[in-house]
Write a protein that holds these residues in place. Structure first.
Motif, PDB file in Angstrom:
ATOM      1  N   ASP A   1     -41.159  47.126 -46.370  1.00  0.00           N
ATOM      2  CA  ASP A   1     -41.135  47.588 -47.505  1.00  0.00           C
ATOM      3  C   ASP A   1     -40.285  48.407 -48.169  1.00  0.00           C
ATOM      4  O   ASP A   1     -39.947  49.608 -47.810  1.00  0.00           O
ATOM      5  CB  ASP A   1     -42.827  48.232 -47.848  1.00  0.00           C
ATOM      6  CG  ASP A   1     -42.921  48.529 -49.148  1.00  0.00           C
ATOM      7  OD1 ASP A   1     -41.971  48.371 -50.147  1.00  0.00           O
ATOM      8  OD2 ASP A   1     -44.099  48.868 -49.433  1.00  0.00           O
ATOM      9  N   GLU A   2     -39.205  47.601 -48.901  1.00  0.00           N
ATOM     10  CA  GLU A   2     -37.900  48.140 -49.059  1.00  0.00           C
ATOM     11  C   GLU A   2     -38.175  49.301 -49.932  1.00  0.00           C
ATOM     12  O   GLU A   2     -37.535  50.524 -50.056  1.00  0.00           O
ATOM     13  CB  GLU A   2     -37.105  47.278 -49.712  1.00  0.00           C
ATOM     14  CG  GLU A   2     -36.454  46.145 -48.860  1.00  0.00           C
ATOM     15  CD  GLU A   2     -35.819  46.786 -47.509  1.00  0.00           C
ATOM     16  OE1 GLU A   2     -34.911  47.863 -47.919  1.00  0.00           O
ATOM     17  OE2 GLU A   2     -35.380  46.215 -46.398  1.00  0.00           O
ATOM     18  N   ASP A   3     -39.143  49.104 -51.038  1.00  0.00           N
ATOM     19  CA  ASP A   3     -39.557  50.181 -52.041  1.00  0.00           C
ATOM     20  C   ASP A   3     -39.919  51.407 -51.402  1.00  0.00           C
ATOM     21  O   ASP A   3     -39.667  52.481 -51.784  1.00  0.00           O
ATOM     22  CB  ASP A   3     -40.504  49.617 -53.000  1.00  0.00           C
ATOM     23  CG  ASP A   3     -40.981  50.603 -54.115  1.00  0.00           C
ATOM     24  OD1 ASP A   3     -40.278  50.789 -54.990  1.00  0.00           O
ATOM     25  OD2 ASP A   3     -42.076  51.068 -53.966  1.00  0.00           O
ATOM     26  N   SER A   4     -40.772  51.280 -50.483  1.00  0.00           N
ATOM     27  CA  SER A   4     -41.320  52.179 -49.736  1.00  0.00           C
ATOM     28  C   SER A   4     -40.304  53.039 -48.917  1.00  0.00           C
ATOM     29  O   SER A   4     -40.293  54.610 -48.965  1.00  0.00           O
ATOM     30  CB  SER A   4     -42.258  51.980 -48.728  1.00  0.00           C
ATOM     31  OG  SER A   4     -42.678  52.954 -47.634  1.00  0.00           O
ATOM     32  N   ILE A   5     -39.227  52.392 -48.286  1.00  0.00           N
ATOM     33  CA  ILE A   5     -37.992  53.094 -47.583  1.00  0.00           C
ATOM     34  C   ILE A   5     -37.475  54.168 -48.745  1.00  0.00           C
ATOM     35  O   ILE A   5     -37.107  55.002 -48.562  1.00  0.00           O
ATOM     36  CB  ILE A   5     -37.204  52.156 -47.317  1.00  0.00           C
ATOM     37  CG1 ILE A   5     -37.962  51.445 -45.955  1.00  0.00           C
ATOM     38  CG2 ILE A   5     -36.018  52.778 -46.745  1.00  0.00           C
ATOM     39  CD1 ILE A   5     -37.118  50.200 -45.452  1.00  0.00           C
ATOM     40  N   LYS A   6     -37.216  53.672 -50.060  1.00  0.00           N
ATOM     41  CA  LYS A   6     -36.568  54.357 -50.985  1.00  0.00           C
ATOM     42  C   LYS A   6     -37.288  55.462 -51.638  1.00  0.00           C
ATOM     43  O   LYS A   6     -36.722  56.224 -51.980  1.00  0.00           O
ATOM     44  CB  LYS A   6     -36.406  53.316 -52.036  1.00  0.00           C
ATOM     45  CG  LYS A   6     -35.288  52.071 -51.984  1.00  0.00           C
ATOM     46  CD  LYS A   6     -35.064  51.224 -53.062  1.00  0.00           C
ATOM     47  CE  LYS A   6     -34.241  50.157 -52.862  1.00  0.00           C
ATOM     48  NZ  LYS A   6     -33.973  49.281 -53.979  1.00  0.00           N
ATOM     49  N   HIS A   7     -38.457  55.486 -51.005  1.00  0.00           N
ATOM     50  CA  HIS A   7     -39.312  56.584 -51.602  1.00  0.00           C
ATOM     51  C   HIS A   7     -39.963  57.502 -50.325  1.00  0.00           C
ATOM     52  O   HIS A   7     -40.940  58.142 -50.511  1.00  0.00           O
ATOM     53  CB  HIS A   7     -40.589  56.221 -52.643  1.00  0.00           C
ATOM     54  CG  HIS A   7     -40.040  55.514 -53.689  1.00  0.00           C
ATOM     55  ND1 HIS A   7     -39.697  54.290 -53.810  1.00  0.00           N
ATOM     56  CD2 HIS A   7     -40.031  56.169 -55.033  1.00  0.00           C
ATOM     57  CE1 HIS A   7     -39.296  54.109 -55.178  1.00  0.00           C
ATOM     58  NE2 HIS A   7     -39.597  55.343 -55.752  1.00  0.00           N
ATOM     59  N   GLY A   8     -39.154  57.543 -49.340  1.00  0.00           N
ATOM     60  CA  GLY A   8     -39.571  58.241 -48.143  1.00  0.00           C
ATOM     61  C   GLY A   8     -40.837  57.780 -47.374  1.00  0.00           C
ATOM     62  O   GLY A   8     -41.341  58.672 -46.760  1.00  0.00           O
ATOM     63  N   GLY A   9     -41.017  56.545 -47.622  1.00  0.00           N
ATOM     64  CA  GLY A   9     -42.273  56.262 -46.831  1.00  0.00           C
ATOM     65  C   GLY A   9     -43.561  56.045 -47.726  1.00  0.00           C
ATOM     66  O   GLY A   9     -44.726  55.485 -47.187  1.00  0.00           O
TER      67      GLY A   9
END
Length: 259
Positions: free
Chosen positions: A40-48
């Motif tokens: 989940d790329e969006d999750s990575i951008k938000h620290g998980g």
């Protein structure tokens, strides 16, 4: 950072679908597994912290994002603001993390790190000063066309005041200032409801647990309301369990928060 938030833990980023290092050949079965465990790329951008899209996932630690990497933040006076944007890859700060609980059909309640439930005043200001969940502390998520908004008990949407970054619930329609993201950092397969310790029992014991927690009598003797459990069952179904428990304790003058 407030001392009350010192014990809040940040979630760790868990990545799935890493390729085995030792394998040289990639079989068809490996390809299917890789496709079924995309990162989940969006999750990575938000620290998980990943986007919540169903009511069942609004439990445990959550944050509310208004604008890219900017989250609702609790203040020590019981009000809320939107914090400064975080760098990409960073999650919310401790004061931007809330604990979510189910509160009736398609509704939830939020508790801040100061131990208070988020509600809304009659003027439409989001406040966190309540020790129990009543109608004013219940929120309903609305998802439409990939966008998220949060509806208060007054049928007004949570939003951010662009002038001072305060958090309000005054708009009857969802627009630019009302769109948000509810985020969670728990493993997605964890769908169990998160309940306070006092509610990890049947309803009759739940009432005993809360009386013990809030009673003001020096002799420590329990004073329970003689109302039946059926009243509590109905209240739980209607999402007014905390309010009903508080009212029953109030009638017995058995709660230090009762006036």
């Amino acid at each position: 950072m407030a001392d009350e938030y010192a014990a809040v833990k940040r979630g760790k980023l868990i990545l799935k679908g890493d390729r085995p290092k030792a394998k040289k050949r990639k079989h068809k079965s490996d390809k299917k597994k890789s496709e079924g465990s995309k990162v989940d790329e969006d999750s990575i951008k938000h620290g998980g912290w990943w986007k919540v899209s169903k009511i069942e996932d609004i439990t445990g630690s959550v944050s509310i994002e208004f604008g890219p990497n900017s989250y609702v933040s609790a203040l020590d006076n019981g009000l809320f603001t939107v914090g400064a944007p975080h760098d990409e890859g960073d999650g919310p700060s401790p004061e931007e993390i809330f604990t979510a609980f189910p509160a009736g059909e398609n509704k939830f309640a939020l508790k801040s790190g100061y131990g208070k439930y988020l509600g809304v005043s009659k003027e439409g200001t989001v406040i966190g000063r309540s020790d129990a969940v009543g109608p004013m502390e219940q929120w309903e998520p609305v998802w439409e066309d990939g966008k998220t908004a949060i509806l208060s008990s007054l049928n007004k949407f949570m939003s951010v005041n662009p002038e001072d970054d305060s958090v309000l619930a005054q708009s009857t329609a969802a627009g630019q200032h009302e769109f948000c993201c509810i985020r969670s950092n728990k493993a997605k397969e964890e769908n169990k409801s998160v309940l306070p310790d006092e509610e990890q029992a049947d309803l009759s014991q739940v009432e005993v647990n809360y009386v013990k927690k809030f009673q003001k009598f020096q002799d420590k003797k329990l004073r329970l309301n003689d109302g039946g459990v059926h009243e509590l069952k109905k209240a739980k179904k209607d999402g007014t369990l905390h309010e009903t428990l508080l009212d029953r304790r109030s009638k017995m003058k058995a709660d230090r928060y009762c006036k």
